[in-house]
Design an enzyme around this catalytic site. Structure first.
Site, PDB file in Angstrom:
ATOM      1  N   ASP A 158       0.865  -1.182   0.000  1.00  0.00           N
ATOM      2  CA  ASP A 158       0.000   0.000   0.000  1.00  0.00           C
ATOM      3  C   ASP A 158       0.901   1.231   0.000  1.00  0.00           C
ATOM      4  O   ASP A 158       1.038   1.951   1.005  1.00  0.00           O
ATOM      5  CB  ASP A 158      -0.902  -0.008   1.237  1.00  0.00           C
ATOM      6  CG  ASP A 158      -1.828   1.213   1.253  1.00  0.00           C
ATOM      7  OD1 ASP A 158      -2.276   1.588   2.366  1.00  0.00           O
ATOM      8  OD2 ASP A 158      -2.060   1.803   0.173  1.00  0.00           O
ATOM      9  N   SER A 159       1.550   1.445  -1.132  1.00  0.00           N
ATOM     10  CA  SER A 159       2.579   2.496  -1.189  1.00  0.00           C
ATOM     11  C   SER A 159       2.030   3.752  -1.856  1.00  0.00           C
ATOM     12  O   SER A 159       0.961   3.732  -2.474  1.00  0.00           O
ATOM     13  CB  SER A 159       3.775   1.998  -2.014  1.00  0.00           C
ATOM     14  OG  SER A 159       3.406   1.932  -3.382  1.00  0.00           O
TER      15      SER A 159
HETATM   16  N1  SAM Z   1      -3.538   4.156  -0.388  1.00  0.00           N
HETATM   17  C1  SAM Z   1      -2.624   5.234  -0.765  1.00  0.00           C
HETATM   18  C2  SAM Z   1      -2.491   5.288  -2.261  1.00  0.00           C
HETATM   19  O1  SAM Z   1      -3.120   4.471  -2.911  1.00  0.00           O
HETATM   20  O2  SAM Z   1      -1.764   6.161  -2.756  1.00  0.00           O
HETATM   21  C3  SAM Z   1      -1.290   5.026  -0.071  1.00  0.00           C
HETATM   22  C4  SAM Z   1      -1.433   5.305   1.384  1.00  0.00           C
HETATM   23  S1  SAM Z   1      -0.079   5.166   2.458  1.00  0.00           S
HETATM   24  C5  SAM Z   1      -0.135   6.759   3.162  1.00  0.00           C
HETATM   25  C6  SAM Z   1       1.375   5.167   1.467  1.00  0.00           C
HETATM   26  C7  SAM Z   1       2.567   4.920   2.367  1.00  0.00           C
HETATM   27  O3  SAM Z   1       3.672   4.346   1.649  1.00  0.00           O
HETATM   28  C8  SAM Z   1       3.122   6.189   3.039  1.00  0.00           C
HETATM   29  O4  SAM Z   1       2.934   6.098   4.438  1.00  0.00           O
HETATM   30  C9  SAM Z   1       4.605   6.201   2.660  1.00  0.00           C
HETATM   31  O5  SAM Z   1       5.428   6.704   3.695  1.00  0.00           O
HETATM   32  C10 SAM Z   1       4.842   4.730   2.396  1.00  0.00           C
HETATM   33  N2  SAM Z   1       6.050   4.404   1.602  1.00  0.00           N
HETATM   34  C11 SAM Z   1       6.501   5.039   0.487  1.00  0.00           C
HETATM   35  N3  SAM Z   1       7.651   4.465   0.056  1.00  0.00           N
HETATM   36  C12 SAM Z   1       7.928   3.428   0.913  1.00  0.00           C
HETATM   37  C13 SAM Z   1       8.984   2.466   1.005  1.00  0.00           C
HETATM   38  N4  SAM Z   1       9.993   2.446   0.102  1.00  0.00           N
HETATM   39  N5  SAM Z   1       8.940   1.553   2.015  1.00  0.00           N
HETATM   40  C14 SAM Z   1       7.921   1.574   2.922  1.00  0.00           C
HETATM   41  N6  SAM Z   1       6.901   2.478   2.916  1.00  0.00           N
HETATM   42  C15 SAM Z   1       6.906   3.398   1.903  1.00  0.00           C
END
Ligand code: SAM
Length: 287
Positions: A158-159
């Site tokens: 879910d990134s």
């Molecule tokens: N549902 C949302 C969408 O469809 O765009 C995404 C929600 S969630 C807030 C996305 C999360 O991915 C964020 O908290 C961000 O910090 C995390 N994230 C981004 N890159 C990442 C990585 N390389 N490893 C772990 N988490 C990551």
């Protein structure tokens, strides 16, 4: 729109959506990304990361339910779940509704998103981070996947979109590591954007997934915030049968999980329908 009262989503190059921000609750740069939270009369509270809408309290249930229940009910006996990203806690909330889930590991790169969501968006995680089955790891999901010796029944990525810290989560190498971290009959779910606008993201993702998985598809859900049509959730496993679970089996599992009356978007018949793709999206998936 230059009026300060409007917050624009700047994810796309040639069009923007703007939300009237009746109250900007938070606007800061974390170690990894810019984080903004504001109130909007229609969408409730809106979380943006690096100019991309992440969730709104009005419609977050759609993809949080679809990202969690679709693979878990298709699998049937999923006990060990991994979430990469999902710092707001919405997917974790839905995963932990399943009493059959014994362990949920969540790898989130930005602990500010978790801390912030717990404080300003507590209804999204709804206590998930305090569930004894939940284990939070603050790390880059790609590095975790490359190094972990743990094995999972379902992995849910879910990134954010493939910009900034999430870029590493949209590579063939990452998907190969996901395949290694999955048990034999495991299922991988990925956030694959809105095909009408981000078709190349889905096409490249499906191509990269096919290098490691026998059965690659996607399923759709309609998220009002994500303009441009249906949102695609990537699906990969080595068991094609996971994608063809009979409706009556899904209904039994849905009821056994205690979900009847608890979901506002997911339903067993909709689960089946979500895998039916319009030709323009099917072409992107099958390559
Ligand atoms: N549902 C949302 C969408 O469809 O765009 C995404 C929600 S969630 C807030 C996305 C999360 O991915 C964020 O908290 C961000 O910090 C995390 N994230 C981004 N890159 C990442 C990585 N390389 N490893 C772990 N988490 C990551």
């Amino acid at each position: 729109m230059t009026d300060k009262a409007w917050q624009a989503e700047t994810l796309h190059d040639d069009f923007q959506t703007a939300f009237l921000a009746t109250d900007v609750l938070y606007d800061t740069a974390t170690e990894h990304q810019r984080l903004v939270l504001f109130e909007n009369p229609t969408y409730g509270r809106v979380l943006m990361l690096d100019g991309a809408t992440q969730l709104t309290t009005a419609d977050e249930f759609v993809y949080h339910e679809m990202m969690a229940h679709t693979p878990i009910l298709a699998h049937g006996v999923a006990k060990d779940i991994l979430i990469v990203g999902g710092g707001d806690g919405g997917v974790a909330r839905e995963v932990l509704r399943h009493s059959t889930v014994e362990r949920l590991v969540q790898v989130e790169i930005d602990d500010s998103v978790v801390a912030f969501s717990r404080q300003y968006l507590p209804e999204i995680s709804a206590g998930a981070f305090d569930d004894p089955r939940h284990e939070l790891v603050i790390a880059d999901g790609a590095r975790f996947m490359a190094e972990t010796e743990r094995r999972f029944d379902v992995i849910i990525v879910d990134s954010t979109d493939p910009i900034g810290p999430a870029q590493v989560l949209f590579t063939e190498a990452f998907y190969a590591d996901c395949r290694r971290a999955l048990k034999e009959d495991g299922i991988l779910i990925t956030q694959s954007g809105v095909p009408f606008i981000q078709g190349e993201e889905l096409e490249a993702g499906a191509r990269d997934l096919r290098a490691s998985f026998a059965d690659v598809w996607c399923y759709l859900c309609t998220v009002p915030t994500y303009v441009g049509g249906e949102m695609a959730l990537g699906w990969a496993s080595d068991q094609p049968a996971h994608r063809r679970v009979p409706l009556e089996v899904l209904e039994v599992r849905y009821e056994a999980a205690g979900l009847v009356g608890k979901t506002r978007y997911y339903a067993p018949d909709l689960h089946q329908a979500a895998f039916v793709l319009p030709p323009y999206i099917k072409r992107l998936v099958i390559g």
